[in-house]
Scaffold this motif. Structure first.
Motif, PDB file in Angstrom:
ATOM      1  N   GLY A  89       0.770  -1.394   0.074  1.00 54.49           N
ATOM      2  CA  GLY A  89       0.154  -0.040  -0.273  1.00 54.49           C
ATOM      3  C   GLY A  89       1.012   1.373   0.470  1.00 54.49           C
ATOM      4  N   SER A  90       0.447   2.604  -0.346  1.00 57.33           N
ATOM      5  CA  SER A  90       1.071   3.417  -0.585  1.00 57.33           C
ATOM      6  C   SER A  90       1.537   4.038   0.553  1.00 57.33           C
ATOM      7  CB  SER A  90       0.942   4.951  -1.003  1.00 57.33           C
ATOM      8  OG  SER A  90      -0.815   4.749  -1.247  1.00 57.33           O
ATOM      9  N   ASP A  91       0.689   3.814   2.371  1.00 59.34           N
ATOM     10  CA  ASP A  91       0.646   3.822   3.560  1.00 59.34           C
ATOM     11  C   ASP A  91       2.741   2.860   3.997  1.00 59.34           C
ATOM     12  OD1 ASP A  91      -1.999   4.712   3.461  1.00 59.34           O
ATOM     13  OD2 ASP A  91      -2.283   2.898   4.713  1.00 59.34           O
ATOM     14  N   PHE A 115      -4.596  13.899   4.251  1.00 63.65           N
ATOM     15  CA  PHE A 115      -4.512  12.499   3.768  1.00 63.65           C
ATOM     16  C   PHE A 115      -4.094  12.455   5.619  1.00 63.65           C
ATOM     17  CE2 PHE A 115      -2.964   8.094   3.639  1.00 63.65           C
ATOM     18  CZ  PHE A 115      -3.729   6.993   3.501  1.00 63.65           C
ATOM     19  N   ALA A 160      -0.840  15.700  -1.832  1.00 63.60           N
ATOM     20  CA  ALA A 160      -2.291  14.946  -2.601  1.00 63.60           C
ATOM     21  C   ALA A 160      -2.543  15.323  -3.496  1.00 63.60           C
ATOM     22  CB  ALA A 160      -2.907  14.048  -1.814  1.00 63.60           C
ATOM     23  N   ASN A 164      -7.347  14.222  -0.926  1.00 64.40           N
ATOM     24  CA  ASN A 164      -8.181  13.333  -0.125  1.00 64.40           C
ATOM     25  C   ASN A 164      -8.343  14.683   1.440  1.00 64.40           C
ATOM     26  OD1 ASN A 164      -9.694  11.678   1.529  1.00 64.40           O
ATOM     27  ND2 ASN A 164      -8.139   9.633   1.855  1.00 64.40           N
ATOM     28  N   ASP A 189       1.059  12.968  -4.068  1.00 65.69           N
ATOM     29  CA  ASP A 189       0.595  11.843  -3.774  1.00 65.69           C
ATOM     30  C   ASP A 189      -0.578  11.689  -4.879  1.00 65.69           C
ATOM     31  OD1 ASP A 189      -0.369   9.519  -3.012  1.00 65.69           O
ATOM     32  OD2 ASP A 189      -0.844  10.569  -0.670  1.00 65.69           O
ATOM     33  N   ALA A 191      -2.664   9.355  -5.810  1.00 68.09           N
ATOM     34  CA  ALA A 191      -3.803   8.114  -4.746  1.00 68.09           C
ATOM     35  C   ALA A 191      -4.810   7.736  -6.389  1.00 68.09           C
ATOM     36  CB  ALA A 191      -4.323   7.760  -3.171  1.00 68.09           C
ATOM     37  N   TYR A 192      -5.101   9.194  -6.460  1.00 70.01           N
ATOM     38  CA  TYR A 192      -6.757   9.015  -7.321  1.00 70.01           C
ATOM     39  C   TYR A 192      -6.492   9.767  -8.583  1.00 70.01           C
ATOM     40  CZ  TYR A 192      -7.982   8.856  -3.150  1.00 70.01           C
ATOM     41  OH  TYR A 192      -9.235   8.693  -1.128  1.00 70.01           O
ATOM     42  N   THR A 215      -0.827   4.417  -5.691  1.00 73.56           N
ATOM     43  CA  THR A 215      -1.584   2.969  -5.367  1.00 73.56           C
ATOM     44  C   THR A 215      -2.370   2.170  -6.100  1.00 73.56           C
ATOM     45  OG1 THR A 215      -2.764   2.468  -3.744  1.00 73.56           O
ATOM     46  CG2 THR A 215      -3.032   4.116  -4.529  1.00 73.56           C
ATOM     47  N   SER A 217      -4.739   1.155  -5.416  1.00 76.68           N
ATOM     48  CA  SER A 217      -5.661   0.964  -4.714  1.00 76.68           C
ATOM     49  C   SER A 217      -7.389   1.025  -4.967  1.00 76.68           C
ATOM     50  CB  SER A 217      -6.556   0.928  -2.575  1.00 76.68           C
ATOM     51  OG  SER A 217      -4.663   0.096  -1.918  1.00 76.68           O
ATOM     52  N   LYS A 218      -7.110   2.276  -5.704  1.00 78.82           N
ATOM     53  CA  LYS A 218      -8.228   2.682  -5.724  1.00 78.82           C
ATOM     54  C   LYS A 218      -9.350   2.772  -7.153  1.00 78.82           C
ATOM     55  CE  LYS A 218      -8.136   5.185  -1.655  1.00 78.82           C
ATOM     56  NZ  LYS A 218      -6.977   5.963  -0.770  1.00 78.82           N
ATOM     57  N   ARG A 225      -3.334  -4.277  -1.983  1.00 78.41           N
ATOM     58  CA  ARG A 225      -2.586  -3.433  -0.833  1.00 78.41           C
ATOM     59  C   ARG A 225      -0.800  -3.848  -2.315  1.00 78.41           C
ATOM     60  NH1 ARG A 225      -3.752  -1.050   0.634  1.00 78.41           N
ATOM     61  NH2 ARG A 225      -2.598  -0.141   2.317  1.00 78.41           N
TER      62      ARG A 225
HETATM   63  C1  LIG Z   1      -6.280   6.150   0.025  1.00 77.05           C
HETATM   64  C2  LIG Z   1      -4.896   6.595   0.200  1.00 77.05           C
HETATM   65  C3  LIG Z   1      -3.630   6.206   0.049  1.00 77.05           C
HETATM   66  C4  LIG Z   1      -3.611   5.022   0.874  1.00 77.05           C
HETATM   67  O1  LIG Z   1      -3.439   4.171   0.009  1.00 77.05           O
HETATM   68  P1  LIG Z   1      -3.439   2.387  -0.063  1.00 77.05           P
HETATM   69  O2  LIG Z   1      -2.305   2.447  -1.037  1.00 77.05           O
HETATM   70  O3  LIG Z   1      -4.485   1.432   0.344  1.00 77.05           O
HETATM   71  O4  LIG Z   1      -2.639   2.406   1.163  1.00 77.05           O
HETATM   72  C5  LIG Z   1      -2.948   7.468  -0.002  1.00 77.05           C
HETATM   73  N1  LIG Z   1      -2.588   8.587   0.016  1.00 77.05           N
HETATM   74  C6  LIG Z   1      -4.054   9.153  -0.013  1.00 77.05           C
HETATM   75  C7  LIG Z   1      -4.126  10.529  -0.399  1.00 77.05           C
HETATM   76  C8  LIG Z   1      -5.113   8.176  -0.295  1.00 77.05           C
HETATM   77  O5  LIG Z   1      -6.255   8.799   0.164  1.00 77.05           O
END
Ligand SMILES: *Cc1c(COP(=O)(O)O)cnc(C)c1O
Length: 365
Positions: A89-91, A115, A160, A164, A189, A191-192, A215, A217-218, A225
């Motif tokens: 995950g990017s976490d 975030f 980001a 978010n 970041d 993520a989206y 990531t 994830s979205k 992950r």
């Molecule tokens: C959801 C999100 C992440 C985390 O994504 P993972 O890869 O699921 O850990 C990182 N940055 C932002 C801004 C997010 O909204």
């Protein structure tokens, strides 16, 4: 408990933290976590499951996850000369960057609201966290950012794009000024990325102090992950020393490689989400007592102006629709709810629940 118990031994800043809270989501329409609402199409699902039977779980995974990286290069259209680091995950990538740079007194700067993991991981890793409030319309306070950079000289800045929990893009010229003024590393970041035309990867060519994080994830693979960082070897080779050797497990590697070879359905689903986002916003704008914010992500931020957002959230939950209540999290998010864009059917259910909730709360029923 003896004097050697956790109260005495666990770092006080850890004891002061609240654990990251995930809402229970049994038997509800789950629109709280920016997940893609659809599974893979049937034929893909079947061939993926067939592939999974080949995984050798008695062996360690490929430590460099080279197949996944090759797939990402293509799908993400990464500049040829940039390097890639993968995280659980990017976490985990946020954590790796923070651990690598947490010298005594070093600071991590971001905007507020942002975030939550940025500030949480800063605290976990012993970085001083600095948050610069956004403007009331959630745009960057550029003067405030530049002043904070001047004053605090942060080692790391997280932005980001889109942000978010607000959903908006920041002005690119302002981002450039921040990058140019910063002495530290700027992590962009994305993520989206699947839900916007904005693309920060070209900035890697222009600036030595930028890395770009994304990531899967979205876009529909939250359960795998898999997060990624794009950047120059000078940065990524150092971060790679902090990364645990087998952080991307074999099942994730195989599944991600497969997904990246069959990425079209995921892109189509993202395109459908973008369309649904527009129609959802359109319907939301018709509701009185609700302010709708622009979004370049797979969620829409709204502000309930006529009554208590918390009560609206609770009423929607009681009706079986789970969203995210942001009221109370930050002064700028007063009255705010975050709605993940789901399937058309889920969105309709959400709207019905929201309308009913507004009625009930406003009229005390
Ligand atoms: C959801 C999100 C992440 C985390 O994504 P993972 O890869 O699921 O850990 C990182 N940055 C932002 C801004 C997010 O909204």
């Amino acid at each position: 408990m003896s004097s050697k118990g956790p109260k005495a031994l666990i770092r006080p800043e850890i004891q002061a933290l609240n654990a990251y809270h995930v809402q229970a989501a049994d038997n509800v329409i789950k629109l709280d976590a920016m997940e893609n609402p659809w599974p893979w199409p049937g034929d893909l699902m079947a061939s993926w499951q067939e592939k999974l039977t080949q995984v050798q779980v008695n062996r360690y995974p490929d430590p460099g996850a080279s197949g996944v990286k090759a797939g990402l290069r293509v799908v993400m259209n990464a500049p040829e000369d940039c390097h890639i680091l993968l995280g659980n995950g990017s976490d985990e990538i946020i954590q790796i960057i923070a651990m690598a740079m947490a010298k005594p007194g070093a600071k991590l700067l971001s905007v507020e609201p942002a975030f939550v993991m940025y500030s949480m991981i800063a605290k976990l890793t012993g970085l001083d966290y600095v948050g610069v409030p956004l403007q009331a319309d959630f745009s960057l306070d550029l003067a405030g950012m530049l002043a904070a950079i001047e004053l605090h000289q942060p080692a790391i800045i997280f932005l980001a794009q889109p942000n978010n929990p607000t959903g908006n893009l920041f002005d690119l010229a302002s981002i450039r000024q921040i990058i140019e003024r910063a002495e530290g590393l700027v992590v962009l970041d994305e993520a989206y990325t699947a839900f916007t035309d904005a693309n920060m990867l070209p900035l890697l060519r222009e600036y030595d102090n930028v890395v770009v994080m994304r990531t899967l994830s979205k876009v529909g693979l939250a359960g795998l992950r898999l997060g990624m960082l794009f950047g120059k070897a000078e940065w990524l080779d150092e971060f790679d020393k902090v990364r645990l050797p087998y952080n991307i497990n074999s099942l994730t590697q195989l599944s991600a490689e497969f997904a990246l070879q069959h990425y079209e359905p995921l892109l189509q689903q993202s395109a459908a989400i973008i369309k649904s986002r527009a129609s959802l916003q359109e319907v939301l704008r018709q509701l009185s007592g609700v302010e709708v914010f622009p979004s370049e992500a797979n969620f829409v931020l709204v502000r309930v102006t006529a009554c208590s957002a918390r009560a609206v959230f609770e009423s929607m939950k009681a009706q079986g629709v789970l969203i995210k209540c942001l009221d109370g999290g930050h002064p700028l998010l007063q009255g705010c709810l975050r709605l993940t864009v789901g399937t058309e059917e889920e969105n309709s259910q959400m709207i019905l629940a929201l309308k009913a909730a507004l009625q009930r709360v406003e009229h005390g029923r």
